[in-house]
Design a protein around this motif. Structure first.
Motif, mmCIF file in Angstrom:
data_model
loop_
_atom_site.group_PDB
_atom_site.id
_atom_site.type_symbol
_atom_site.label_atom_id
_atom_site.label_comp_id
_atom_site.label_asym_id
_atom_site.label_seq_id
_atom_site.Cartn_x
_atom_site.Cartn_y
_atom_site.Cartn_z
ATOM 1 N N LEU A 266 0.696 -1.230 0.033
ATOM 2 C CA LEU A 266 -0.021 -0.203 -0.096
ATOM 3 C C LEU A 266 0.886 1.390 -0.009
ATOM 4 O O LEU A 266 0.517 2.343 -0.667
ATOM 5 N N THR A 267 1.786 1.379 0.672
ATOM 6 C CA THR A 267 2.963 2.247 0.672
ATOM 7 C C THR A 267 3.475 2.647 -0.874
ATOM 8 O O THR A 267 3.404 3.729 -1.193
ATOM 9 N N LEU A 268 3.913 1.624 -1.521
ATOM 10 C CA LEU A 268 4.366 1.735 -2.942
ATOM 11 C C LEU A 268 3.173 2.253 -3.719
ATOM 12 O O LEU A 268 3.424 2.966 -4.730
ATOM 13 N N PHE A 269 2.019 1.782 -3.645
ATOM 14 C CA PHE A 269 1.001 2.277 -4.509
ATOM 15 C C PHE A 269 0.577 3.548 -4.203
ATOM 16 O O PHE A 269 0.008 4.716 -4.810
ATOM 17 N N LEU A 270 0.725 3.999 -2.984
ATOM 18 C CA LEU A 270 0.364 5.474 -2.500
ATOM 19 C C LEU A 270 1.532 6.377 -3.170
ATOM 20 O O LEU A 270 0.943 7.214 -3.611
ATOM 21 N N VAL A 271 2.684 5.809 -3.083
ATOM 22 C CA VAL A 271 3.747 6.716 -3.639
ATOM 23 C C VAL A 271 3.565 6.962 -5.462
ATOM 24 O O VAL A 271 3.684 7.868 -5.828
ATOM 25 N N LEU A 272 3.203 5.663 -6.053
ATOM 26 C CA LEU A 272 3.000 5.671 -7.536
ATOM 27 C C LEU A 272 1.732 6.492 -7.648
ATOM 28 O O LEU A 272 1.769 7.074 -8.681
ATOM 29 N N SER A 273 0.487 6.313 -6.949
ATOM 30 C CA SER A 273 -0.636 7.239 -7.230
ATOM 31 C C SER A 273 -0.374 8.576 -7.085
ATOM 32 O O SER A 273 -1.010 9.529 -7.755
ATOM 33 N N LEU A 274 0.536 8.996 -6.086
ATOM 34 C CA LEU A 274 0.691 10.511 -5.765
ATOM 35 C C LEU A 274 1.717 10.888 -7.044
ATOM 36 O O LEU A 274 1.756 12.327 -7.537
ATOM 37 N N GLY A 275 2.352 10.201 -7.686
ATOM 38 C CA GLY A 275 3.604 10.457 -8.548
ATOM 39 C C GLY A 275 2.594 10.890 -9.968
ATOM 40 O O GLY A 275 2.883 11.666 -10.539
ATOM 41 N N VAL A 276 1.646 9.840 -10.195
ATOM 42 C CA VAL A 276 0.924 10.058 -11.420
ATOM 43 C C VAL A 276 0.001 11.252 -11.202
ATOM 44 O O VAL A 276 -0.201 11.934 -12.258
ATOM 45 N N GLY A 277 -0.536 11.570 -9.971
ATOM 46 C CA GLY A 277 -1.456 12.597 -9.711
ATOM 47 C C GLY A 277 -0.612 13.769 -10.011
ATOM 48 O O GLY A 277 -1.138 14.707 -10.592
ATOM 49 N N LEU A 278 0.751 14.025 -9.732
ATOM 50 C CA LEU A 278 1.390 15.047 -9.944
ATOM 51 C C LEU A 278 1.932 15.355 -11.319
ATOM 52 O O LEU A 278 1.734 16.275 -11.637
ATOM 53 N N LEU A 279 1.968 14.179 -12.238
ATOM 54 C CA LEU A 279 2.399 14.161 -13.525
ATOM 55 C C LEU A 279 1.066 14.684 -14.345
ATOM 56 O O LEU A 279 1.372 15.357 -15.174
ATOM 57 N N VAL A 280 -0.129 14.182 -13.969
ATOM 58 C CA VAL A 280 -1.155 14.625 -14.749
ATOM 59 C C VAL A 280 -1.759 15.889 -14.302
ATOM 60 O O VAL A 280 -2.522 16.562 -15.424
ATOM 61 N N SER A 281 -1.320 16.434 -13.249
ATOM 62 C CA SER A 281 -2.123 17.675 -12.708
ATOM 63 C C SER A 281 -1.756 18.762 -13.872
ATOM 64 O O SER A 281 -2.687 19.762 -13.515
ATOM 65 N N GLY A 282 -0.640 19.015 -14.185
ATOM 66 C CA GLY A 282 -0.533 20.170 -15.244
ATOM 67 C C GLY A 282 -0.127 21.157 -14.260
ATOM 68 O O GLY A 282 1.154 21.378 -13.605
#
Length: 63
Positions: A8-24
């Motif tokens: 869950l920690t790995l997926f949390l970091v990955l989802s936050l990373g994707v959220g940052l990349l997609v946010s613009g």
């Protein structure tokens, strides 16, 4: 339990990373990050449920 926390920690970091990349230009796209993390949590719950039902089937078989 350790595997669950690491996963869950790995997926949390990955989802936050994707959220940052997609946010613009925004800081973070919370909808995408939260949705991806929710999918990860549901997947882990499904894996736990599958493991539990398989162990119950193994225990219930009488020889």
């Amino acid at each position: 339990m350790k595997r669950l926390a690491v996963s869950l920690t790995l997926f949390l970091v990955l989802s936050l990373g994707v959220g940052l990349l997609v946010s613009g230009s925004e800081v973070l796209d919370w909808g995408i990050a939260g949705g991806l993390f929710a999918i990860a949590v549901l997947g882990e719950c499904f894996r736990f449920w599958i493991r539990r039902t398989r162990s119950k089937k193994r225990d219930s078989s009488s020889v």
